[in-house]
Design a protein around this motif. Structure first.
Motif, mmCIF file in Angstrom:
data_model
loop_
_atom_site.group_PDB
_atom_site.id
_atom_site.type_symbol
_atom_site.label_atom_id
_atom_site.label_comp_id
_atom_site.label_asym_id
_atom_site.label_seq_id
_atom_site.Cartn_x
_atom_site.Cartn_y
_atom_site.Cartn_z
ATOM 1 N N LEU A 94 0.829 -1.297 -0.052
ATOM 2 C CA LEU A 94 0.121 -0.090 -0.193
ATOM 3 C C LEU A 94 0.720 1.369 0.071
ATOM 4 N N ARG A 95 1.969 1.193 0.791
ATOM 5 C CA ARG A 95 2.781 2.355 0.997
ATOM 6 C C ARG A 95 3.716 2.728 -0.627
ATOM 7 N N ASN A 96 4.187 1.535 -1.151
ATOM 8 C CA ASN A 96 4.950 1.703 -2.144
ATOM 9 C C ASN A 96 4.310 1.822 -3.559
ATOM 10 N N THR A 97 3.062 1.174 -3.718
ATOM 11 C CA THR A 97 2.205 0.985 -4.650
ATOM 12 C C THR A 97 1.284 2.035 -5.053
ATOM 13 N N LEU A 98 0.295 2.439 -3.979
ATOM 14 C CA LEU A 98 -0.657 3.531 -3.965
ATOM 15 C C LEU A 98 -0.153 4.576 -3.172
ATOM 16 N N ARG A 99 0.963 4.626 -2.601
ATOM 17 C CA ARG A 99 1.712 5.894 -1.722
ATOM 18 C C ARG A 99 0.508 6.091 -0.673
ATOM 19 N N VAL A 100 0.217 5.298 0.082
ATOM 20 C CA VAL A 100 -0.749 5.570 1.089
ATOM 21 C C VAL A 100 0.210 5.896 2.328
ATOM 22 N N GLU A 101 -0.173 7.155 2.842
ATOM 23 C CA GLU A 101 0.805 7.462 4.150
ATOM 24 C C GLU A 101 0.742 6.643 5.422
ATOM 25 N N ARG A 102 -0.570 6.402 5.659
ATOM 26 C CA ARG A 102 -0.848 5.486 6.733
ATOM 27 C C ARG A 102 -1.843 4.778 6.704
ATOM 28 N N ALA A 103 -1.441 3.509 7.341
ATOM 29 C CA ALA A 103 -2.341 2.457 6.950
ATOM 30 C C ALA A 103 -2.317 1.576 8.151
ATOM 31 N N ALA A 104 -3.499 0.582 8.537
ATOM 32 C CA ALA A 104 -3.452 -0.137 9.608
ATOM 33 C C ALA A 104 -4.288 -1.341 9.003
ATOM 34 N N SER B 24 0.269 -1.519 11.829
ATOM 35 C CA SER B 24 0.307 -0.138 11.383
ATOM 36 C C SER B 24 1.463 0.488 10.777
ATOM 37 N N SER B 25 1.389 1.328 9.655
ATOM 38 C CA SER B 25 2.605 1.909 9.255
ATOM 39 C C SER B 25 2.685 3.455 9.633
ATOM 40 N N GLY B 26 2.192 3.776 10.735
ATOM 41 C CA GLY B 26 2.462 4.921 11.210
ATOM 42 C C GLY B 26 1.291 5.596 12.323
ATOM 43 N N GLY B 27 1.921 6.359 13.202
ATOM 44 C CA GLY B 27 1.124 6.662 14.247
ATOM 45 C C GLY B 27 0.489 5.929 15.196
ATOM 46 N N SER B 28 0.195 6.353 16.736
ATOM 47 C CA SER B 28 -0.232 5.626 17.422
ATOM 48 C C SER B 28 -1.636 5.331 17.326
ATOM 49 N N SER C 102 -16.435 6.565 18.198
ATOM 50 C CA SER C 102 -15.001 7.196 18.678
ATOM 51 C C SER C 102 -13.489 6.317 18.346
ATOM 52 N N TRP C 103 -13.751 5.071 18.548
ATOM 53 C CA TRP C 103 -12.606 4.091 18.039
ATOM 54 C C TRP C 103 -12.435 3.982 16.913
ATOM 55 N N VAL C 104 -13.460 3.925 16.085
ATOM 56 C CA VAL C 104 -13.134 4.141 14.410
ATOM 57 C C VAL C 104 -12.508 5.256 14.237
ATOM 58 N N LYS C 105 -12.999 6.481 14.655
ATOM 59 C CA LYS C 105 -12.483 7.749 14.305
ATOM 60 C C LYS C 105 -10.918 7.932 14.624
ATOM 61 N N SER C 106 -10.672 7.133 15.825
ATOM 62 C CA SER C 106 -9.257 7.436 16.307
ATOM 63 C C SER C 106 -8.102 6.669 15.411
ATOM 64 N N LEU C 107 -8.663 6.009 14.338
ATOM 65 C CA LEU C 107 -7.705 5.267 13.545
ATOM 66 C C LEU C 107 -7.171 6.372 12.477
ATOM 67 N N GLY C 108 -7.991 7.429 12.562
ATOM 68 C CA GLY C 108 -7.519 8.466 11.679
ATOM 69 C C GLY C 108 -7.514 8.014 10.086
ATOM 70 N N ALA C 109 -8.415 7.319 9.815
ATOM 71 C CA ALA C 109 -8.453 6.635 8.342
ATOM 72 C C ALA C 109 -9.540 7.426 7.639
ATOM 73 N N GLY D 192 -5.115 5.924 5.370
ATOM 74 C CA GLY D 192 -5.027 7.296 5.598
ATOM 75 C C GLY D 192 -5.052 7.937 4.426
ATOM 76 N N PRO D 193 -4.652 9.296 4.247
ATOM 77 C CA PRO D 193 -4.389 9.845 3.119
ATOM 78 C C PRO D 193 -3.426 9.587 2.277
ATOM 79 N N LYS D 194 -3.463 9.852 0.813
ATOM 80 C CA LYS D 194 -2.440 9.292 -0.068
ATOM 81 C C LYS D 194 -1.401 10.659 -0.049
ATOM 82 N N ALA D 195 -0.146 10.073 -0.224
ATOM 83 C CA ALA D 195 1.054 11.142 -0.175
ATOM 84 C C ALA D 195 0.933 12.227 -1.260
ATOM 85 N N THR D 196 0.083 12.067 -2.250
ATOM 86 C CA THR D 196 -0.255 13.189 -3.470
ATOM 87 C C THR D 196 -1.568 14.038 -2.868
ATOM 88 N N GLY D 197 -2.333 13.754 -1.817
ATOM 89 C CA GLY D 197 -3.017 14.501 -1.570
ATOM 90 C C GLY D 197 -4.569 14.289 -2.021
#
Length: 465
Positions: free
Chosen positions: A50-60, A79-83, A127-134, A153-158
């Protein structure tokens, strides 16, 4: 106006700078995960794609597990980033879970926020779903249920996720589902294998304990027969001599006193053995009654020292006691505690070479009175105890020595009784709500590393009268 997939891809490459080849990337991913049977490695591979192909900044990678009572556990495995939050329990009919089970399509955080259907979600679930930041949730589906979610989460391209991205992600999720199920099955098999190994280990240990128990029982019969026969033989021997003596011989008071003293010694020794067996029986049935009253530990230890002092003097052992007067009175059965320390001091005398020191010390753990404890220690300079025997010596009838070399001498080096003293001491201490244990680096008859027996007792009684 609908945009053809080919035009969409051209737009993505030229305007948005996306250069990935979807089919090639999916084929490569499929080949990779087909060889993976480890759950954590699978999730790492998915997140890396997901990170290398779709350039997803954050994923779980979120696992869904059905539990009893109609609940589903959602747990972030990687997860690939964030608490990220800890595991959460959702109702099986939760609208968030139901969407993936019934619709089986991607879901955006925007949908969760604005669609009427999701407004009935409990606050804690929302609240739990929202805390994922997805921004986007992709279900990983088996034919009968969702088994995981990809929270993106968001893509690196925005740029937002396109329809082509959604189809690519659903294809990716489909490939992941089979690999995930295989990995979870393997995890389950490993867990079962671990349980079987543990059960086999416990069974082997139980068999070892049963064999040792059989051996201890056999040894006890040998030792008990010796312990009972020796004083009986002494009593009968002196009695037979007395009964065969003529009246004029009975007038020799010195000889008569010697014979009577021998009978008395045999009777006292026999009584000690019988009393020990009765105490063990009472402890096992829970009928050994304690009568707690305020007791000064210094007096208890002093009385015990007086009992063992003659044996220590014969062996030229030095008995030392630290000042125990600062210790508080404790609520305990003084007579029974004295029995404990007589046993510990006798044990120290028997397994210490001549001329060594034995020290009794104590301390109080400062606390609120109802939770305060005192700890007394009996430290010797004896031959020590091997680590594997430090628990066994508190079991009834257990003796570390070869029973064939058994000696019931109360004073002699490595002399021993029927193997009940420490078991009784443990039972008495535990009946007071306390704990007894031994510390020793091991057994070495040359260096004599020594042993320390510790007794920890509550200040306030925890026994029933």
């Amino acid at each position: 106006v609908a945009v053809r997939p080919s035009l969409q891809r051209l737009f993505n490459r030229t305007v948005l700078g996306q250069t990935y080849d979807v089919q090639s990337a999916l084929r490569s991913y499929s080949q990779q995960i087909n060889l993976i049977l480890d759950l954590e490695r699978l999730t790492d591979t998915t997140l890396e794609w997901l990170r290398n192909t779709l350039r997803v900044e954050r994923a779980a990678f979120i696992l869904l597990s059905d539990l009893v009572q109609d609940q589903v556990e959602l747990r972030v495995l990687r997860s690939s980033g964030g608490s990220l939050p800890g595991p959460a329990l959702f109702d099986r009919e939760s609208r968030f879970v139901t969407h993936f089970r019934r619709i089986g399509r991607p879901l955006t955080q925007y949908d969760l926020d604005v669609l009427t259907w999701f407004q009935a979600m409990p606050d804690e679930e929302r609240s739990w779903v929202k805390s994922l930041g997805a921004e986007l949730f992709i279900p990983v589906l088996l034919p009968d249920r969702p088994v995981a979610l990809l929270a993106l989460g968001p893509k690196a391209t925005g740029q937002p996720y396109s329809d082509e991205d959604l189809e690519t992600l659903m294809t990716l999720a489909g490939q992941t589902a089979t690999a995930l199920e295989n990995a979870r099955l393997l995890d389950s098999l490993r867990a079962v294998q671990g349980d079987l190994e543990r059960l086999n280990s416990e069974l082997s240990e139980t068999n070892r304990q049963l064999k040792r128990l059989d051996r201890v029982k056999a040894d006890f019969v040998t030792i008990a027969s010796h312990e009972l026969r020796t004083p009986l033989s002494q009593i009968f021997g002196y009695s037979d001599v007395l009964s065969s003596m003529k009246m004029d011989e009975l007038g020799n008071s010195q000889m008569l006193n010697e014979f009577l003293a021998g009978i008395s010694r045999g009777a006292r020794r026999l009584k000690r053995v019988v009393d020990a067996m009765v105490d063990v029986s009472l402890l096992e049935t829970g009928t050994l009654r304690m009568h707690p009253v305020p007791v000064p530990l210094g007096v208890v230890v002093s009385n015990a020292l007086s009992t063992v002092k003659p044996a220590a003097e014969q062996r030229k052992l030095v008995l030392e006691v630290e000042d125990l007067s600062p210790l508080p009175y404790i609520e305990a059965d003084g007579t029974r505690l004295e029995q404990v320390f007589v046993s510990l001091l006798s044990n120290a005398i028997k397994f210490s070479p001549d001329g060594k020191h034995i020290l009794v010390s104590g301390r109080c753990e400062a606390a609120v009175r109802d939770d305060a404890f005192v700890e007394l220690a009996v430290r010797d300079e004896g031959i020590g105890i091997d680590p594997e025997q430090q628990r066994l010596i508190f079991e009834k009838f257990y003796r570390p020595e070869n029973p064939m070399l058994h000696s019931s001498d109360d004073v002699g080096f490595k002399g021993a009784g029927p193997g009940l003293g420490l078991a009784i001491a443990k039972g008495i201490v535990e009946a007071h709500g306390g704990r007894i244990w031994v510390e020793s680096p091991g057994r070495d008859e040359a260096r004599c590393p020594g042993s320390t027996f510790r007794v920890r007792l509550p200040v306030v009684a925890r026994v029933q009268e």
